[in-house]
Write a protein that holds these residues in place. Structure first.
Motif, PDB file in Angstrom:
ATOM      1  N   TYR A   3      43.279  32.831  65.084  1.00 55.57           N
ATOM      2  CA  TYR A   3      43.429  32.755  66.529  1.00 55.57           C
ATOM      3  C   TYR A   3      42.164  33.242  67.224  1.00 55.57           C
ATOM      4  CZ  TYR A   3      48.439  32.453  65.462  1.00 55.57           C
ATOM      5  OH  TYR A   3      49.668  32.073  64.966  1.00 55.57           O
ATOM      6  N   THR A   4      41.949  32.715  68.421  1.00 56.16           N
ATOM      7  CA  THR A   4      40.878  33.213  69.276  1.00 56.16           C
ATOM      8  C   THR A   4      41.422  34.328  70.162  1.00 56.16           C
ATOM      9  OG1 THR A   4      41.342  31.666  71.080  1.00 56.16           O
ATOM     10  CG2 THR A   4      39.855  30.910  69.328  1.00 56.16           C
ATOM     11  N   VAL A   5      40.515  35.072  70.810  1.00 48.91           N
ATOM     12  CA  VAL A   5      40.933  36.117  71.736  1.00 48.91           C
ATOM     13  C   VAL A   5      41.782  35.528  72.854  1.00 48.91           C
ATOM     14  CG1 VAL A   5      40.122  37.785  73.456  1.00 48.91           C
ATOM     15  CG2 VAL A   5      38.949  37.604  71.257  1.00 48.91           C
ATOM     16  N   GLU A   6      41.356  34.361  73.381  1.00 54.54           N
ATOM     17  CA  GLU A   6      42.083  33.728  74.489  1.00 54.54           C
ATOM     18  C   GLU A   6      43.501  33.346  74.082  1.00 54.54           C
ATOM     19  OE1 GLU A   6      39.087  32.969  73.460  1.00 54.54           O
ATOM     20  OE2 GLU A   6      37.806  33.566  75.149  1.00 54.54           O
ATOM     21  N   GLU A   7      43.686  32.883  72.855  1.00 59.42           N
ATOM     22  CA  GLU A   7      45.018  32.522  72.387  1.00 59.42           C
ATOM     23  C   GLU A   7      45.896  33.753  72.182  1.00 59.42           C
ATOM     24  OE1 GLU A   7      44.001  28.440  69.856  1.00 59.42           O
ATOM     25  OE2 GLU A   7      43.729  30.416  68.934  1.00 59.42           O
ATOM     26  N   TRP A  29      52.001  40.812  62.612  1.00 60.15           N
ATOM     27  CA  TRP A  29      50.563  40.869  62.822  1.00 60.15           C
ATOM     28  C   TRP A  29      49.874  41.812  61.838  1.00 60.15           C
ATOM     29  CZ3 TRP A  29      48.280  37.178  65.346  1.00 60.15           C
ATOM     30  CH2 TRP A  29      49.045  36.413  66.239  1.00 60.15           C
ATOM     31  N   ASP A  30      50.586  42.804  61.326  1.00 58.18           N
ATOM     32  CA  ASP A  30      50.031  43.592  60.221  1.00 58.18           C
ATOM     33  C   ASP A  30      49.829  42.714  58.994  1.00 58.18           C
ATOM     34  OD1 ASP A  30      49.898  45.916  61.664  1.00 58.18           O
ATOM     35  OD2 ASP A  30      51.783  46.737  60.918  1.00 58.18           O
ATOM     36  N   ASP A  31      50.800  41.841  58.736  1.00 55.36           N
ATOM     37  CA  ASP A  31      50.690  40.907  57.610  1.00 55.36           C
ATOM     38  C   ASP A  31      49.565  39.908  57.844  1.00 55.36           C
ATOM     39  OD1 ASP A  31      51.867  39.755  55.088  1.00 55.36           O
ATOM     40  OD2 ASP A  31      52.119  38.014  56.420  1.00 55.36           O
ATOM     41  N   TYR A  32      49.416  39.471  59.092  1.00 55.32           N
ATOM     42  CA  TYR A  32      48.331  38.542  59.430  1.00 55.32           C
ATOM     43  C   TYR A  32      46.966  39.168  59.130  1.00 55.32           C
ATOM     44  CZ  TYR A  32      45.162  35.834  62.431  1.00 55.32           C
ATOM     45  OH  TYR A  32      44.105  35.089  62.921  1.00 55.32           O
ATOM     46  N   LEU A  33      46.810  40.442  59.455  1.00 54.80           N
ATOM     47  CA  LEU A  33      45.537  41.114  59.186  1.00 54.80           C
ATOM     48  C   LEU A  33      45.274  41.281  57.698  1.00 54.80           C
ATOM     49  CD1 LEU A  33      45.277  43.871  61.943  1.00 54.80           C
ATOM     50  CD2 LEU A  33      43.665  42.023  61.481  1.00 54.80           C
ATOM     51  N   LEU A  34      46.340  41.497  56.929  1.00 57.66           N
ATOM     52  CA  LEU A  34      46.171  41.582  55.477  1.00 57.66           C
ATOM     53  C   LEU A  34      45.677  40.262  54.902  1.00 57.66           C
ATOM     54  CD1 LEU A  34      49.331  43.631  54.402  1.00 57.66           C
ATOM     55  CD2 LEU A  34      46.944  44.386  54.343  1.00 57.66           C
TER      56      LEU A  34
END
Length: 366
Positions: A3-7, A29-34
């Motif tokens: 994702y972009t910052v804007e999204e 979002w923790d999983d997304y960062l992993l």
């Protein structure tokens, strides 16, 4: 998918993650960062923007509610430009309607590029940061700054010392004659007058700092987890006790700091672990270690338990945290000339907690 910052700033799930209001979104979002560690910078920028926008919307609504009873109000942001109008509605509903404020988010990108996590405003009324008071300290004297107070001290050798709030500096009775020893509890910025024949030595609980003529900051509060010595100019030697003698542990170079954990600070007995690391910079001109000199409060991923100690000293208050989870909430934030109530309200926007203030006593709870 990345994702972009804007999204991110208009994604309801990401907003809930930033405000810590939904466990499923936090896990997502923790999983997304992993899975996407390369997205960490983008996530952090978007998170700063979401919280900054939320803060400014809430502040603006509070101000308008206090001054205007009409059903519609114009919304302004830091630039002073008109953004739009909205009808009075519950704060929760308005904050959740983030797509409506996408244009505002774009205008607030300066919060990200400036590295500001929670905005600050100068010149606030109410309890503010301490103003320095100038005085002299002679040999054998003890200089003190009370909580909520700063003092600029001049020693007989023309050394200049700025004491942070809640600090004590004892000057040796033989200062300038047989030695240049001082004893510090708290925090001070030293601008040491040059005298090679009589080295300047700062004594703190677990070590000593030896200088000839230089500029450095020492932080050695008894209730902090760490003691630090940060070198800004020249060189200093860190002396550690060994038997009845002192040995040179390291000679610091400019932009380095010595860190020693304080094992008694939290009533936890652990072995002392000294180390030398680079100074931390908030931006290209301001290192975090001496931000207090410029009336800045900068927190970098610090738990509320540590922030509590800083706020108590700076604002001359006593803070009790009644919930252990809340005590370990971590914050990154910058403030300048904000009243203590404004600081706490801003921190609430990142991780929810409640507080009540009765005089100089503040209680923080879940």
């Amino acid at each position: 998918m990345t994702y972009t910052v804007e999204e991110l700033v208009i994604d309801d799930s990401f907003i809930a993650y930033c405000t810590r209001t939904n466990a499923a979104d936090i896990a997502r979002w923790d999983d997304y960062l992993l899975k996407h560690p390369e997205a960490l910078i983008t996530i952090e920028e978007a998170r700063k923007l979401v919280l900054g926008l939320r803060y400014m919307l809430q502040k603006k609504q509070n101000e308008l509610s206090a001054t205007d009873d009409s059903p519609e109000h114009a919304l302004y942001v830091a630039s002073g430009k008109y953004i739009g109008a909205f009808k009075e509605q519950p704060v929760r509903t308005r904050f959740r309607n983030w797509k409506k404020w996408a244009a505002v988010a774009a205008c607030l990108l300066f919060l990200v590029t400036a590295g500001i996590y929670l905005p600050y405003r100068p010149g606030k009324s109410g309890t503010s940061l301490p103003t320095p008071v100038k005085t002299n300290a002679g040999s054998g004297e003890t200089a003190r700054s009370q909580p909520g107070e700063r003092k600029t001290i001049f020693l007989p050798d023309s050394t200049k010392i700025l004491l942070n709030a809640g600090t004590q500096l004892q000057v040796s009775p033989t200062f300038g004659k047989q030695d240049r020893n001082v004893y510090l509890t708290g925090e001070a910025l030293f601008d040491v007058a040059h005298n090679k024949a009589l080295p300047f030595i700062v004594h703190v609980a677990q070590y000593k700092i030896k200088a000839v003529g230089t500029r450095f900051n020492v932080k050695a509060y008894t209730n902090d987890r760490y003691s630090e010595t940060s070198l800004l100019e020249g060189k200093v030697q860190i002396l550690l006790p060994q038997g009845n003698d002192d040995v040179v542990y390291k000679t610091l170079q400019v932009n380095q700091k010595f860190v020693m954990n304080a094992p008694d600070s939290l009533s936890v007995k652990v072995a002392a672990k000294p180390e030398v690391i680079p100074l931390s910079y908030h931006d290209s001109n301001q290192n975090i270690e001496t931000a207090w000199v410029n009336d800045l409060l900068i927190f970098e991923n610090q738990p509320l338990l540590e922030i509590k100690n800083i706020l108590e000293r700076e604002y001359n208050v006593t803070i009790a945290i009644t919930n252990s989870d809340v005590a370990h909430y971590r914050y990154t934030a910058t403030f300048r000339h904000e009243a203590i109530e404004e600081v706490l309200k801003a921190l609430q926007l990142s991780y929810a907690f409640s507080f009540k203030k009765d005089g100089n006593q503040i209680t923080i709870y879940k």
